[in-house]
Design an enzyme around this catalytic site. Structure first.
Site, short mmCIF file in Angstrom:
data_model
loop_
_atom_site.label_atom_id
_atom_site.label_comp_id
_atom_site.label_asym_id
_atom_site.label_seq_id
_atom_site.Cartn_x
_atom_site.Cartn_y
_atom_site.Cartn_z
NE ARG A 60 12.05 2.39 -0.61
CZ ARG A 60 13.07 2.65 0.21
NH1 ARG A 60 13.72 3.78 0.11
NH2 ARG A 60 13.43 1.76 1.12
CB CYS B 276 3.22 4.45 8.68
SG CYS B 276 3.34 3.56 7.13
CG ASN C 33 7.29 -4.25 3.44
OD1 ASN C 33 7.15 -3.23 4.09
ND2 ASN C 33 7.46 -4.24 2.14
N PRO D 92 0.84 -1.21 0.00
CG PRO D 92 0.09 -0.94 2.21
CD PRO D 92 0.86 -1.88 1.31
CG MET D 93 3.85 1.79 -2.21
SD MET D 93 4.93 1.53 -3.64
CE MET D 93 3.85 0.51 -4.69
CD GLN E 181 -2.17 0.18 4.92
OE1 GLN E 181 -1.80 1.31 4.63
NE2 GLN E 181 -1.32 -0.81 5.17
#
Length: 274
Positions: free
Chosen positions: A198, A114, A173, A31-32, A85
């Site tokens: 990335r 995060c 991850n 999830p970016m 998410q």
């Protein structure tokens, strides 16, 4: 928009947990924020990505505003399996957001990472994962860095210990740049899946075994992005990431300052025949 997805997705719900029982390891698009949207998910699915996440969505805004729902969540018939998410700090708000989106997705993910990832005292992380398991979560993704680490090496040993102390699927991850990296991490940690952020931005065809973005993938991105009406900034930024390894510094200076879709298309045609 959710309203556009009702007919095409409502009856196609799958159990993504089945992936963890039928694959060597599950290859996952992370999830970016700004980037893991429908067009990019469509692209990576063409190149052997098994499971995609949406960008993180603020649950409270999603519940409160139809405008937020339409701008933050878009899906389509082929966009499966899909995990949405959410970021939330109230159980009821998360529940309400999940209830709205559940007909159009295959799972709901709560962002707990995060920036707090693994704890310095690994026992605390293992304990948290066990509590989440007891609460009924289907799987847990672990980013192998602590809160103060940004670019330091990932603690794959810590992820391995978490896997050894839980019975649900665990996803690793962090610092995955190639399919070989993913395979090595899977073997090193014993995890059931590998999530990439990335690395997929730089090479959306990574899971198909390409070492760098092939021109066919760039062409696919152009076609998909234009079909989905992707805003120019997003369209351009993805190409900047994808072409990072295949363009010279001088080419980057020219390409990265292009300011229109037509200019980008002309450049790609003139220099790469795309």
């Amino acid at each position: 928009m959710i309203s556009d997805a009702i007919e095409t997705t409502q009856c196609q719900q799958k159990d993504p947990v089945d992936l963890f029982h039928s694959r060597h390891f599950v290859k996952i698009c992370a999830p970016m924020v700004r980037y893991s949207k429908l067009a990019f998910r469509t692209l990576v699915r063409k190149y052997n990505c098994d499971l995609c996440y949406t960008p993180m969505i603020i649950a409270a805004d999603f519940v409160r505003s139809v405008k937020a729902r339409d701008s933050e969540f878009t899906t389509s018939k082929g966009d499966r399996p899909l995990i949405v998410q959410f970021a939330a700090n109230e159980a009821q708000v998360l529940s309400d957001a999940a209830r709205i989106v559940c007909p159009f997705a295959d799972g709901i993910d709560l962002n707990c990472g995060c920036p707090q990832r693994i704890h310095d005292d690994l026992k605390r992380t293992v304990d948290l994962c066990r509590k989440a398991e007891a609460a009924g979560v289907s799987w847990i993704t672990v980013h192998g860095r602590n809160i103060e680490e940004r670019h330091q090496p990932v603690h794959y040993d810590a992820i391995k210990i978490i896997k050894q102390n839980t019975s649900i699927p665990i996803v690793a991850n962090g610092d995955v740049k190639t399919l070989k990296d993913a395979e090595n991490i899977h073997h090193m940690t014993g995890t059931d899946g590998v999530m990439v952020a990335r690395g997929l931005l730089a090479n959306p065809a990574m899971f198909a075994g390409y070492e760098e973005t092939p021109l066919k993938c760039i062409q696919d991105w152009v076609d998909i992005a234009l079909e989905h009406g992707t805003p120019f900034t997003c369209f351009h930024h993805h190409l900047m990431y994808m072409m990072e390894r295949i363009t010279s510094k001088q080419e980057k200076k020219v390409f990265n300052v292009l300011s229109s879709t037509s200019a980008v298309l002309d450049y790609l045609n003139d220099h790469y025949g795309v």
